[in-house]
Design a protein around this motif. Structure first.
Motif, mmCIF file in Angstrom:
data_model
loop_
_atom_site.group_PDB
_atom_site.id
_atom_site.type_symbol
_atom_site.label_atom_id
_atom_site.label_comp_id
_atom_site.label_asym_id
_atom_site.label_seq_id
_atom_site.Cartn_x
_atom_site.Cartn_y
_atom_site.Cartn_z
ATOM 1 N N SER A 120 -50.404 -3.822 -43.325
ATOM 2 C CA SER A 120 -50.681 -4.296 -44.703
ATOM 3 C C SER A 120 -51.819 -5.309 -44.713
ATOM 4 N N ALA A 121 -52.896 -4.962 -44.028
ATOM 5 C CA ALA A 121 -54.005 -5.909 -43.870
ATOM 6 C C ALA A 121 -55.267 -5.462 -44.612
ATOM 7 N N GLY A 122 -55.100 -4.504 -45.536
ATOM 8 C CA GLY A 122 -56.275 -3.978 -46.239
ATOM 9 C C GLY A 122 -56.826 -4.918 -47.301
ATOM 10 N N ALA A 123 -55.987 -5.871 -47.758
ATOM 11 C CA ALA A 123 -56.444 -6.797 -48.797
ATOM 12 C C ALA A 123 -56.516 -8.203 -48.226
ATOM 13 N N TYR A 124 -57.619 -8.896 -48.510
ATOM 14 C CA TYR A 124 -57.812 -10.270 -48.038
ATOM 15 C C TYR A 124 -57.708 -10.344 -46.513
ATOM 16 N N GLY A 125 -58.143 -9.285 -45.848
ATOM 17 C CA GLY A 125 -58.154 -9.226 -44.396
ATOM 18 C C GLY A 125 -59.592 -9.258 -43.913
ATOM 19 N N GLU A 126 -60.191 -8.070 -43.807
ATOM 20 C CA GLU A 126 -61.566 -7.964 -43.298
ATOM 21 C C GLU A 126 -62.527 -8.876 -44.064
ATOM 22 N N ILE A 127 -62.334 -8.967 -45.363
ATOM 23 C CA ILE A 127 -63.270 -9.745 -46.193
ATOM 24 C C ILE A 127 -63.185 -11.244 -45.913
#
Ligand SMILES: *Cc1c(COP(=O)(O)O)cnc(C)c1O
Length: 384
Positions: free
Chosen positions: A358-365
């Motif tokens: 569940s790292a697709g949001a507020y992760g890579e960015i």
């Protein structure tokens, strides 16, 4: 648990990296499209959750608009193909340069948060010889049941225009020639799983609509923001939130005037479950009361646990041995560089592949280069 990750392929890639399940992203977008179209609702994607080019392009291909909070996000959205009129721009501290970026790209709307900002947009629009559409971001003073760092719709937060200032702001808009009153905007917070908060927002919006009716200034757009939460505990059982129930709340409780459009700005709920941070165990170290699984991903790659004490489900994709408990930590020189304490994992060894879900949001960015680390790369299910 049945393993849906291409683990052998992961072994050939240098870790850590983000892995995006593009099929899940598309399935999620399809549901959003179907459920929102039932009511003629417009959905904008909140770019700040993940501005990865491929993800933006995929989201644009499903017809969503883009909700931006900086000039660079406006530019990134345009570059990814979003039409200018489907881009909206919110934020308490828009600089002149950023406003000009918005004006030059003919964006659909500026969500304005103060009188001084309104005056600057008016002045810059005049210089460009255009009229800027503006929506007023109103602080609805609705409490969202979520972490205090990510509530935004309370009077104590810095966001939005207070209800008692609205008359003054509307007087100002009527005075200015280069801004056009287009709508009202609300955003109550993030990771909201209790739909009752949205019901309360609807009730508050209905009350506020009276004020605009009395002034005969009916907003064409009612933008109710984003914030819909996802299930961090059970990403496989609940790969997407209940969009059907979410949109229905607004249909049930929002009282609209003739011709009004309802807009949404969903970020996390669109992209969160499609992203996983993949890393490798560098060492297993025996602590006093615990084993440490030291992985090659750190808080520079995924900062949410350190920043918000956020929970992410952690899995060992390489082992199926007996369960043990581990503190899963990164290599960075901060005690907060810890992804989870006393995490139950199958017996873990050096070289095992670890998935932080569940790292697709507020992760890579949110990734950064603290300790002079490399920024994480991204790989996509459609390419592997
Ligand atoms: C962050 C933000 C969103 C998106 O929030 P999510 O919780 O990711 O859905 C929407 N609107 C505004 C104004 C925001 O700042």
């Amino acid at each position: 648990m049945e393993n849906h990750f291409p683990v052998e392929k992961f072994q050939a890639i240098e870790t850590p990296f983000y892995y995006y399940n593009m099929q899940l992203l598309e399935d999620t977008l399809q549901v959003i499209k179907e459920e929102s179209e039932k009511y003629g609702y417009h959905v904008h994607y909140a770019v700040k959750a993940n501005a990865n080019k491929k993800i933006l392009e995929t989201i644009n291909s499903y017809g969503l608009g883009a909700d931006c909070v900086s000039g660079n996000e406006v530019s990134a959205s345009i570059e990814a193909g979003f039409p200018g009129n489907k881009v909206v721009y919110a934020g308490v501290g828009k600089t002149d340069k950023e406003i000009i970026t918005g004006l030059k790209n003919n964006i659909g709307c500026f969500n304005v948060e103060s009188i001084p900002e309104l005056e600057v947009i008016n002045e810059l629009a005049e210089k460009q010889g255009v009229v800027a559409n503006v929506a007023l971001r109103i602080n609805p003073n609705v409490k969202a049941n979520t972490h205090h760092y990510i509530t935004t719709g309370l009077e104590e937060n810095k966001f939005g225009i207070y209800i008692w200032d609205l008359e003054k702001v509307m007087d100002k808009i009527e005075e200015l020639d280069h801004v056009n009153f287009k709508g009202i905007h609300f955003h109550i917070g993030s990771q909201i799983n209790d739909l009752d908060s949205y019901k309360q927002l609807c009730v508050r919006v209905n009350e506020l609509q009276e004020l605009f009716k009395q002034r005969r200034a009916i907003p064409q757009i009612v933008n109710v923001g984003g914030g819909l939460g996802i299930d961090y505990e059970n990403p496989d059982e609940n790969p997407m939130p209940d969009f059907k129930a979410f949109f229905k709340i607004f249909d049930d409780f929002l009282e609209l005037e003739e011709g009004q459009e309802v807009h949404f700005e969903l970020g996390r709920s669109v992209v969160c479950q499609c992203g996983t941070l993949i890393s490798k165990v560098i060492y297993v170290k025996e602590g006093v009361n615990t084993h440490f699984a030291i992985v090659d991903a750190g808080m520079s790659d995924l900062i949410r646990p350190a920043l918000y004490q956020a929970y992410h489900k952690i899995e060992n994709l390489s082992s199926d041995q007996e369960d043990e408990k581990y503190d899963v930590v990164g290599p960075i020189c901060e005690s907060s560089d810890c992804f989870g304490k006393a995490v139950t994992l199958p017996k873990t060894s050096r070289g095992d592949i670890i998935a932080i879900r569940s790292a697709g949001a507020y992760g890579e960015i949110m990734a950064n280069q603290y300790n002079l680390r490399q920024l994480p790369k991204a790989f996509y299910s459609s390419d592997l």
